[in-house]
Design a protein around this motif. Structure first.
Motif, PDB file in Angstrom:
ATOM      1  N   GLN A   1      43.379  21.088  15.596  1.00  0.00           N
ATOM      2  CA  GLN A   1      42.541  20.866  14.409  1.00  0.00           C
ATOM      3  C   GLN A   1      42.550  22.056  13.449  1.00  0.00           C
ATOM      4  O   GLN A   1      42.108  21.935  12.313  1.00  0.00           O
ATOM      5  CB  GLN A   1      41.110  20.497  14.813  1.00  0.00           C
ATOM      6  CG  GLN A   1      40.252  21.658  15.300  1.00  0.00           C
ATOM      7  CD  GLN A   1      40.510  22.104  16.735  1.00  0.00           C
ATOM      8  OE1 GLN A   1      41.472  21.707  17.381  1.00  0.00           O
ATOM      9  NE2 GLN A   1      39.641  22.966  17.241  1.00  0.00           N
TER      10      GLN A   1
ATOM     11  N   TYR B   1      26.611  15.851   7.234  1.00  0.00           N
ATOM     12  CA  TYR B   1      27.572  15.296   6.263  1.00  0.00           C
ATOM     13  C   TYR B   1      29.001  15.684   6.653  1.00  0.00           C
ATOM     14  O   TYR B   1      29.620  16.513   5.989  1.00  0.00           O
ATOM     15  CB  TYR B   1      27.264  15.818   4.854  1.00  0.00           C
ATOM     16  CG  TYR B   1      25.842  15.627   4.418  1.00  0.00           C
ATOM     17  CD1 TYR B   1      25.380  14.361   4.059  1.00  0.00           C
ATOM     18  CD2 TYR B   1      24.950  16.698   4.353  1.00  0.00           C
ATOM     19  CE1 TYR B   1      24.062  14.173   3.647  1.00  0.00           C
ATOM     20  CE2 TYR B   1      23.639  16.520   3.943  1.00  0.00           C
ATOM     21  CZ  TYR B   1      23.203  15.258   3.596  1.00  0.00           C
ATOM     22  OH  TYR B   1      21.905  15.079   3.193  1.00  0.00           O
ATOM     23  N   PRO B   2      29.566  15.077   7.706  1.00  0.00           N
ATOM     24  CA  PRO B   2      30.877  15.521   8.196  1.00  0.00           C
ATOM     25  C   PRO B   2      32.090  15.041   7.383  1.00  0.00           C
ATOM     26  O   PRO B   2      33.191  15.550   7.578  1.00  0.00           O
ATOM     27  CB  PRO B   2      30.933  14.943   9.612  1.00  0.00           C
ATOM     28  CG  PRO B   2      30.043  13.754   9.569  1.00  0.00           C
ATOM     29  CD  PRO B   2      28.959  14.080   8.577  1.00  0.00           C
ATOM     30  N   ASP B   3      31.893  14.120   6.472  1.00  0.00           N
ATOM     31  CA  ASP B   3      33.039  13.578   5.734  1.00  0.00           C
ATOM     32  C   ASP B   3      33.322  14.383   4.471  1.00  0.00           C
ATOM     33  O   ASP B   3      32.449  15.039   3.914  1.00  0.00           O
ATOM     34  CB  ASP B   3      32.797  12.102   5.379  1.00  0.00           C
ATOM     35  CG  ASP B   3      31.541  11.928   4.563  1.00  0.00           C
ATOM     36  OD1 ASP B   3      31.650  11.741   3.345  1.00  0.00           O
ATOM     37  OD2 ASP B   3      30.425  12.006   5.143  1.00  0.00           O
ATOM     38  N   ALA B   4      34.571  14.300   4.014  1.00  0.00           N
ATOM     39  CA  ALA B   4      35.034  15.072   2.854  1.00  0.00           C
ATOM     40  C   ALA B   4      34.369  14.647   1.547  1.00  0.00           C
ATOM     41  O   ALA B   4      34.413  15.382   0.569  1.00  0.00           O
ATOM     42  CB  ALA B   4      36.554  14.972   2.725  1.00  0.00           C
ATOM     43  N   GLU B   5      33.741  13.472   1.536  1.00  0.00           N
ATOM     44  CA  GLU B   5      33.023  13.076   0.314  1.00  0.00           C
ATOM     45  C   GLU B   5      31.715  13.855   0.158  1.00  0.00           C
ATOM     46  O   GLU B   5      31.206  13.989  -0.941  1.00  0.00           O
ATOM     47  CB  GLU B   5      32.692  11.573   0.327  1.00  0.00           C
ATOM     48  CG  GLU B   5      33.752  10.725  -0.321  1.00  0.00           C
ATOM     49  CD  GLU B   5      34.573   9.992   0.722  1.00  0.00           C
ATOM     50  OE1 GLU B   5      33.985   9.180   1.455  1.00  0.00           O
ATOM     51  OE2 GLU B   5      35.778  10.263   0.814  1.00  0.00           O
ATOM     52  N   ASN B   6      31.173  14.336   1.290  1.00  0.00           N
ATOM     53  CA  ASN B   6      29.866  14.996   1.259  1.00  0.00           C
ATOM     54  C   ASN B   6      29.874  16.486   1.607  1.00  0.00           C
ATOM     55  O   ASN B   6      29.078  17.244   1.076  1.00  0.00           O
ATOM     56  CB  ASN B   6      28.904  14.268   2.201  1.00  0.00           C
ATOM     57  CG  ASN B   6      28.478  12.936   1.646  1.00  0.00           C
ATOM     58  OD1 ASN B   6      27.829  12.876   0.612  1.00  0.00           O
ATOM     59  ND2 ASN B   6      28.874  11.856   2.304  1.00  0.00           N
ATOM     60  N   HIS B   7      30.743  16.883   2.536  1.00  0.00           N
ATOM     61  CA  HIS B   7      30.789  18.297   2.943  1.00  0.00           C
ATOM     62  C   HIS B   7      31.885  19.013   2.162  1.00  0.00           C
ATOM     63  O   HIS B   7      32.986  18.521   2.093  1.00  0.00           O
ATOM     64  CB  HIS B   7      31.088  18.422   4.442  1.00  0.00           C
ATOM     65  CG  HIS B   7      31.408  19.833   4.853  1.00  0.00           C
ATOM     66  ND1 HIS B   7      30.445  20.813   4.918  1.00  0.00           N
ATOM     67  CD2 HIS B   7      32.586  20.440   5.156  1.00  0.00           C
ATOM     68  CE1 HIS B   7      31.028  21.952   5.269  1.00  0.00           C
ATOM     69  NE2 HIS B   7      32.319  21.757   5.415  1.00  0.00           N
TER      70      HIS B   7
ATOM     71  N   TYR C   1      27.540  20.432   7.867  1.00  0.00           N
ATOM     72  CA  TYR C   1      28.629  19.633   8.445  1.00  0.00           C
ATOM     73  C   TYR C   1      28.152  18.551   9.429  1.00  0.00           C
ATOM     74  O   TYR C   1      28.687  17.447   9.439  1.00  0.00           O
ATOM     75  CB  TYR C   1      29.660  20.541   9.113  1.00  0.00           C
ATOM     76  CG  TYR C   1      30.890  19.798   9.550  1.00  0.00           C
ATOM     77  CD1 TYR C   1      31.860  19.413   8.629  1.00  0.00           C
ATOM     78  CD2 TYR C   1      31.065  19.424  10.883  1.00  0.00           C
ATOM     79  CE1 TYR C   1      32.980  18.704   9.017  1.00  0.00           C
ATOM     80  CE2 TYR C   1      32.187  18.720  11.279  1.00  0.00           C
ATOM     81  CZ  TYR C   1      33.129  18.359  10.347  1.00  0.00           C
ATOM     82  OH  TYR C   1      34.235  17.647  10.731  1.00  0.00           O
TER      83      TYR C   1
ATOM     84  N   ASP D   1      29.285  26.046   6.702  1.00  0.00           N
ATOM     85  CA  ASP D   1      29.381  24.700   7.294  1.00  0.00           C
ATOM     86  C   ASP D   1      28.031  24.174   7.775  1.00  0.00           C
ATOM     87  O   ASP D   1      27.991  23.254   8.582  1.00  0.00           O
ATOM     88  CB  ASP D   1      30.328  24.728   8.514  1.00  0.00           C
ATOM     89  CG  ASP D   1      31.793  24.598   8.169  1.00  0.00           C
ATOM     90  OD1 ASP D   1      32.122  24.201   7.043  1.00  0.00           O
ATOM     91  OD2 ASP D   1      32.629  24.884   9.054  1.00  0.00           O
TER      92      ASP D   1
ATOM     93  N   TYR E   1      40.086  21.166  -0.138  1.00  0.00           N
ATOM     94  CA  TYR E   1      40.098  19.850  -0.788  1.00  0.00           C
ATOM     95  C   TYR E   1      39.085  19.711  -1.928  1.00  0.00           C
ATOM     96  O   TYR E   1      39.159  18.764  -2.696  1.00  0.00           O
ATOM     97  CB  TYR E   1      39.897  18.725   0.235  1.00  0.00           C
ATOM     98  CG  TYR E   1      38.607  18.797   1.016  1.00  0.00           C
ATOM     99  CD1 TYR E   1      37.411  18.329   0.488  1.00  0.00           C
ATOM    100  CD2 TYR E   1      38.590  19.329   2.302  1.00  0.00           C
ATOM    101  CE1 TYR E   1      36.226  18.400   1.203  1.00  0.00           C
ATOM    102  CE2 TYR E   1      37.414  19.400   3.035  1.00  0.00           C
ATOM    103  CZ  TYR E   1      36.236  18.925   2.474  1.00  0.00           C
ATOM    104  OH  TYR E   1      35.070  18.993   3.195  1.00  0.00           O
TER     105      TYR E   1
END
Length: 187
Positions: free
Chosen positions: A148, A60-66, A57, A54, A93
Motif C-alpha cells: 500500500q 472519511y476514508p475515500d478520496a472524495e472526502n479525505h 481518515y 490524516d 490527488y
C-alpha cells in the motif's frame, strides 16, 4: 490557552479510534518535528501538522472526502491557511501545490515513515534503530512488501525537498528512533 500540540492531540483523540492510525500520525509527527529542528522551523507547529494530516481518515476514508473534510475542520478550529494547505497537499490527488517547506516535508515523510516502521517490524529485533538505509531501499524494490506504500511518492518527496533519497531515508530512521518509545518500540 492550549498550545498547538495540545489542540492537535485533542482533535486526534476526538476523531481517531484506531491504534494503528494513531501510531501512523505520531510517526509522521515525529519525522516532521525532526525536520523542523533540522530546518530551524517551529517544532511544535510541524509536529502538529504531522499529527493532523490524516486525522479525518477513519471518518472519511475515500478520496472524495479525505483530506478535504479534515481541512474544513482545521479551518473551523482556527488553523491558518499555510497549515491547512500543507495537510491538503500531502495527498497528491488533491492537486494542491506544495509551496512551503512544511508542505513539502509532510509529503516527503508521510509514506516513508510508515515504510520504515514496516521494515523495522520484519527485523528480528523489531527496533527502528536497527533499520539500515540499504534494507529500506531493498524493501522498496519488493512490490509485495507493504504494497500500500507508494514508492514513487517516497522518491518524489525526497526530490521536492532537494535531499538525496538515501539521506532522506536516514533522516526518517533517525527521527523515528528518537521517538521509538512513544511509538511503542522499546530500545
Amino acid at each position: 490557552m492550549e498550545n498547538i500540540v495540545e489542540k492537535a492531540e485533542k482533535l486526534v483523540n476526538e476523531y481517531v479510534k484506531s491504534d494503528s492510525l494513531k501510531k501512523h500520525l505520531k510517526a509522521v509527527a515525529c519525522s516532521m518535528k525532526w525536520y523542523a529542528r533540522k530546518f530551524g522551523e517551529d517544532e511544535d507547529r510541524w509536529y502538529a501538522c504531522g499529527l493532523l494530516h490524516d486525522f479525518d481518515y477513519e471518518k472519511y476514508p475515500d478520496a472524495e472526502n479525505h483530506p478535504y473534510r479534515g481541512a474544513e475542520i482545521l479551518e473551523k478550529e482556527g488553523f491558518d491557511k499555510e497549515f491547512v494547505e500543507a495537510v491538503l497537499g500531502h495527498a497528491s490527488y488533491t492537486g494542491v501545490e506544495r509551496k512551503t517547506l512544511m508542505a513539502k516535508t509532510l509529503f516527503a515523510v508521510d509514506e516513508l515513515s510508515g515504510f520504515v516502521i514496516a521494515v523495522a517490524l520484519v527485523r528480528p529485533s523489531k527496533l527502528i534503530g536497527d533499520v539500515k538505509v540499504k534494507s529500506v531501499k531493498k524493501k522498496m524494490k519488493d512490490k509485495a512488501f507493504a504494497r500500500q506504500v507508494n514508492r514513487d511518492e517516497i522518491k518524489q518527496g525526497a526530490e521536492e525537498l532537494g535531499i538525496p533519497l538515501e539521506e532522506h531515508i536516514q533522516n526518517v530512521i533517525t527521527a523515528l528512533t528518537e521517538c521509538a518509545k512513544e511509538l511503542g518500540f522499546e530500545g
